[in-house]
Design a protein around this motif. Structure first.
Motif, mmCIF file in Angstrom:
data_model
loop_
_atom_site.group_PDB
_atom_site.id
_atom_site.type_symbol
_atom_site.label_atom_id
_atom_site.label_comp_id
_atom_site.label_asym_id
_atom_site.label_seq_id
_atom_site.Cartn_x
_atom_site.Cartn_y
_atom_site.Cartn_z
ATOM 1 N N PHE A 139 0.899 -1.227 -0.046
ATOM 2 C CA PHE A 139 -0.030 -0.014 -0.082
ATOM 3 C C PHE A 139 0.696 1.185 0.043
ATOM 4 C CE2 PHE A 139 -2.861 3.125 1.447
ATOM 5 C CZ PHE A 139 -4.148 2.731 0.767
ATOM 6 N N LEU A 140 0.516 2.088 -0.959
ATOM 7 C CA LEU A 140 1.480 3.378 -0.790
ATOM 8 C C LEU A 140 1.065 4.352 0.300
ATOM 9 C CD1 LEU A 140 0.551 4.339 -4.767
ATOM 10 C CD2 LEU A 140 2.632 3.145 -3.863
ATOM 11 N N LEU A 141 2.248 5.022 0.634
ATOM 12 C CA LEU A 141 1.947 5.742 1.652
ATOM 13 C C LEU A 141 1.773 7.496 1.389
ATOM 14 C CD1 LEU A 141 2.883 6.696 4.688
ATOM 15 C CD2 LEU A 141 5.012 7.280 3.877
ATOM 16 N N PRO A 142 0.602 7.724 1.834
ATOM 17 C CA PRO A 142 -0.009 9.212 1.278
ATOM 18 C C PRO A 142 0.905 10.347 1.954
ATOM 19 C CG PRO A 142 -1.760 7.772 2.087
ATOM 20 C CD PRO A 142 -0.477 6.909 2.509
ATOM 21 N N VAL A 143 1.160 11.272 1.557
ATOM 22 C CA VAL A 143 1.926 12.471 1.868
ATOM 23 C C VAL A 143 0.986 13.714 1.346
ATOM 24 C CG1 VAL A 143 3.801 13.971 2.222
ATOM 25 C CG2 VAL A 143 4.252 11.425 1.978
ATOM 26 N N GLU A 144 0.423 14.376 2.309
ATOM 27 C CA GLU A 144 -0.511 15.712 1.812
ATOM 28 C C GLU A 144 0.697 16.971 1.804
ATOM 29 O OE1 GLU A 144 -4.443 18.236 3.184
ATOM 30 O OE2 GLU A 144 -4.050 16.315 3.988
ATOM 31 N N VAL A 145 0.509 17.851 0.761
ATOM 32 C CA VAL A 145 1.538 18.789 0.105
ATOM 33 C C VAL A 145 0.507 20.025 -0.001
ATOM 34 C CG1 VAL A 145 3.342 19.424 -1.220
ATOM 35 C CG2 VAL A 145 3.077 16.942 -0.435
ATOM 36 N N ILE A 146 1.155 20.951 0.372
ATOM 37 C CA ILE A 146 0.709 22.359 -0.103
ATOM 38 C C ILE A 146 0.991 22.406 -1.597
ATOM 39 C CG2 ILE A 146 0.932 24.827 0.191
ATOM 40 C CD1 ILE A 146 1.945 24.245 3.014
ATOM 41 N N PRO A 147 0.017 22.822 -2.304
ATOM 42 C CA PRO A 147 0.071 22.840 -3.775
ATOM 43 C C PRO A 147 1.564 23.569 -4.294
ATOM 44 C CG PRO A 147 -2.178 23.129 -3.196
ATOM 45 C CD PRO A 147 -1.325 23.062 -1.987
ATOM 46 N N LYS A 148 1.606 24.601 -3.941
ATOM 47 C CA LYS A 148 2.912 25.425 -4.188
ATOM 48 C C LYS A 148 4.533 24.710 -4.123
ATOM 49 C CE LYS A 148 1.211 30.199 -4.444
ATOM 50 N NZ LYS A 148 1.203 31.559 -3.906
ATOM 51 N N VAL A 153 8.992 19.257 -2.782
ATOM 52 C CA VAL A 153 8.583 18.016 -1.720
ATOM 53 C C VAL A 153 8.737 16.704 -2.543
ATOM 54 C CG1 VAL A 153 6.948 16.863 -0.528
ATOM 55 C CG2 VAL A 153 7.129 19.514 -0.427
ATOM 56 N N THR A 154 8.505 16.738 -3.803
ATOM 57 C CA THR A 154 8.509 15.424 -4.575
ATOM 58 C C THR A 154 10.149 15.161 -4.748
ATOM 59 O OG1 THR A 154 6.538 15.782 -5.951
ATOM 60 C CG2 THR A 154 8.306 14.396 -6.959
ATOM 61 N N LYS A 155 10.805 16.267 -4.845
ATOM 62 C CA LYS A 155 12.385 16.080 -5.137
ATOM 63 C C LYS A 155 13.040 15.544 -3.769
ATOM 64 C CE LYS A 155 13.064 18.997 -9.166
ATOM 65 N NZ LYS A 155 13.772 20.308 -9.502
ATOM 66 N N ALA A 156 12.425 16.167 -2.697
ATOM 67 C CA ALA A 156 13.129 15.835 -1.416
ATOM 68 C C ALA A 156 12.741 14.277 -0.948
ATOM 69 C CB ALA A 156 12.391 16.856 -0.426
ATOM 70 N N ILE A 157 11.655 13.749 -1.517
ATOM 71 C CA ILE A 157 11.341 12.581 -1.141
ATOM 72 C C ILE A 157 11.981 11.632 -2.177
ATOM 73 C CG2 ILE A 157 9.358 10.742 -1.128
ATOM 74 C CD1 ILE A 157 7.511 12.990 -0.173
ATOM 75 N N GLY A 162 12.240 7.378 -2.260
ATOM 76 C CA GLY A 162 11.004 6.946 -2.484
ATOM 77 C C GLY A 162 10.427 7.229 -3.923
ATOM 78 N N LYS A 163 9.665 6.475 -4.400
ATOM 79 C CA LYS A 163 9.199 6.662 -5.834
ATOM 80 C C LYS A 163 7.694 7.264 -5.476
ATOM 81 C CE LYS A 163 7.405 4.357 -9.952
ATOM 82 N NZ LYS A 163 7.198 3.142 -10.408
ATOM 83 N N VAL A 164 7.403 8.507 -6.274
ATOM 84 C CA VAL A 164 6.467 9.529 -5.732
ATOM 85 C C VAL A 164 5.490 9.723 -6.994
ATOM 86 C CG1 VAL A 164 5.945 11.919 -5.416
ATOM 87 C CG2 VAL A 164 7.977 10.818 -4.442
ATOM 88 N N PHE A 189 8.335 3.036 -1.064
ATOM 89 C CA PHE A 189 9.772 2.684 -1.117
ATOM 90 C C PHE A 189 9.851 1.154 -1.512
ATOM 91 C CE2 PHE A 189 8.832 6.119 2.074
ATOM 92 C CZ PHE A 189 9.944 7.064 1.694
ATOM 93 N N ALA A 190 10.866 0.946 -2.072
ATOM 94 C CA ALA A 190 11.246 -0.277 -2.684
ATOM 95 C C ALA A 190 11.238 -1.542 -1.763
ATOM 96 C CB ALA A 190 12.607 -0.251 -3.647
ATOM 97 N N ASN A 191 11.856 -1.431 -0.746
ATOM 98 C CA ASN A 191 11.809 -2.496 0.269
ATOM 99 C C ASN A 191 10.993 -2.288 1.458
ATOM 100 O OD1 ASN A 191 13.882 -3.769 -1.117
ATOM 101 N ND2 ASN A 191 15.277 -2.211 0.025
ATOM 102 N N GLY A 192 9.859 -1.343 1.321
ATOM 103 C CA GLY A 192 9.117 -1.118 2.446
ATOM 104 C C GLY A 192 9.430 -0.230 3.363
ATOM 105 N N ILE A 193 8.899 -0.039 4.454
ATOM 106 C CA ILE A 193 9.345 0.773 5.585
ATOM 107 C C ILE A 193 9.729 0.075 6.672
ATOM 108 C CG2 ILE A 193 8.572 2.797 7.248
ATOM 109 C CD1 ILE A 193 6.301 3.362 5.218
ATOM 110 N N ASP A 194 11.148 0.479 7.016
ATOM 111 C CA ASP A 194 12.018 -0.156 8.047
ATOM 112 C C ASP A 194 11.905 0.237 9.280
ATOM 113 O OD1 ASP A 194 13.337 -2.289 6.349
ATOM 114 O OD2 ASP A 194 14.401 -0.653 5.440
ATOM 115 N N ASN A 195 11.597 1.814 9.315
ATOM 116 C CA ASN A 195 11.554 2.444 10.683
ATOM 117 C C ASN A 195 10.552 3.620 10.393
ATOM 118 O OD1 ASN A 195 11.947 4.217 12.937
ATOM 119 N ND2 ASN A 195 14.096 3.578 13.119
#
Length: 239
Positions: A139-148, A153-157, A162-164, A189-195
């Motif tokens: 299941f993909l992890l949702p991240v709510e982001v301010i539009p601007k 944010v995409t580049k930071a993730i 993380g594949k966004v 995240f390719a291997n899931g979430i470790d922490n």
């Protein structure tokens, strides 16, 4: 077989009713979002109508939940009108062995986390298919982001490996817009979430991120709905 008699539907209804049965008169109740939570809201409404339950107030986590709660006759209040929430009940998209969650399939995780973090007791209601050994493998992890802030944010993730993907609307043109007027990035995240504990902090520290769908160290009880030999059943997992 009709939907009312379908074992999976009956199971969701039963686990929702089991959670609703834990609400005491005089409580302020956090009302979750999603199909299983909807059965819980309906069960609370039934208890109020029968007189089995009195003097409760609900705090909803989405516009969808607000509409349903009003239809079911549940009096509503808001976070700025109360000092705390006695019990919150909500679903989840994934639950790991430490009872950490991924939520946000319905794009309501920001309001859900606010209500549930403000609650003395948080009960999660799910079917057994939501129990996983590791978060984010399926299941993909949702991240709510301010539009601007969408691009930075995409580049930071992506720097976190993380594949966004920007969540797009169904039966509408353009992206999904949350109740807060923001956008949702779905992250894999390719291997899931470790922490989960550290990742939740890391994502929320990215400027432009409002909230992410990791719920860590928040759950008190999970009610798991199952179909055993064609019959619905509910079992408890406690922290």
């Amino acid at each position: 077989m009709s939907a009312e008699l379908d074992p999976a539907t009956l199971m969701k209804k039963q686990v929702g009713a089991a959670a609703a049965a834990m609400v005491k008169s005089g409580s302020i109740v956090g009302l979750g979002t999603g199909s299983t939570a909807a059965f819980m809201i309906q069960a609370l409404g039934d208890r109020l109508k029968s007189g089995d339950l009195t003097d409760i107030q609900g705090v909803t986590t989405s516009f969808q939940g607000e509409v349903l709660a009003r239809e079911c006759g549940i009096p509503l209040t808001t976070l700025d009108m109360i000092d705390g929430i006695d019990i919150a009940i909500d679903g989840a998209d994934e639950v790991d062995p430490d009872l950490n969650l991924i939520k946000g399939g319905g794009a309501a995780h920001t309001q859900e986390k606010l209500v549930e973090a403000f609650s003395k007791k948080f009960i999660v209601i799910v079917d057994s298919g939501k129990l996983v050994n590791k978060l984010n493998l399926n299941f993909l992890l949702p991240v709510e982001v301010i539009p601007k802030a969408l691009n930075p944010v995409t580049k930071a993730i992506e720097r976190l490996n993380g594949k966004v993907t920007l969540r797009m609307g169904v039966k509408k043109s353009g992206p999904v817009v949350t109740d807060q007027g923001n956008l949702i990035l779905d992250v894999k995240f390719a291997n899931g979430i470790d922490n989960a504990v550290e990742l939740e902090k890391t994502l929320n520290n990215i400027p432009g991120v409002l909230e992410n769908g990791l719920f860590v160290n928040m759950v008190d009880l999970v009610l798991v709905g199952e179909v055993i030999d064609g019959q619905p059943a509910v079992r408890e997992i406690r922290r």
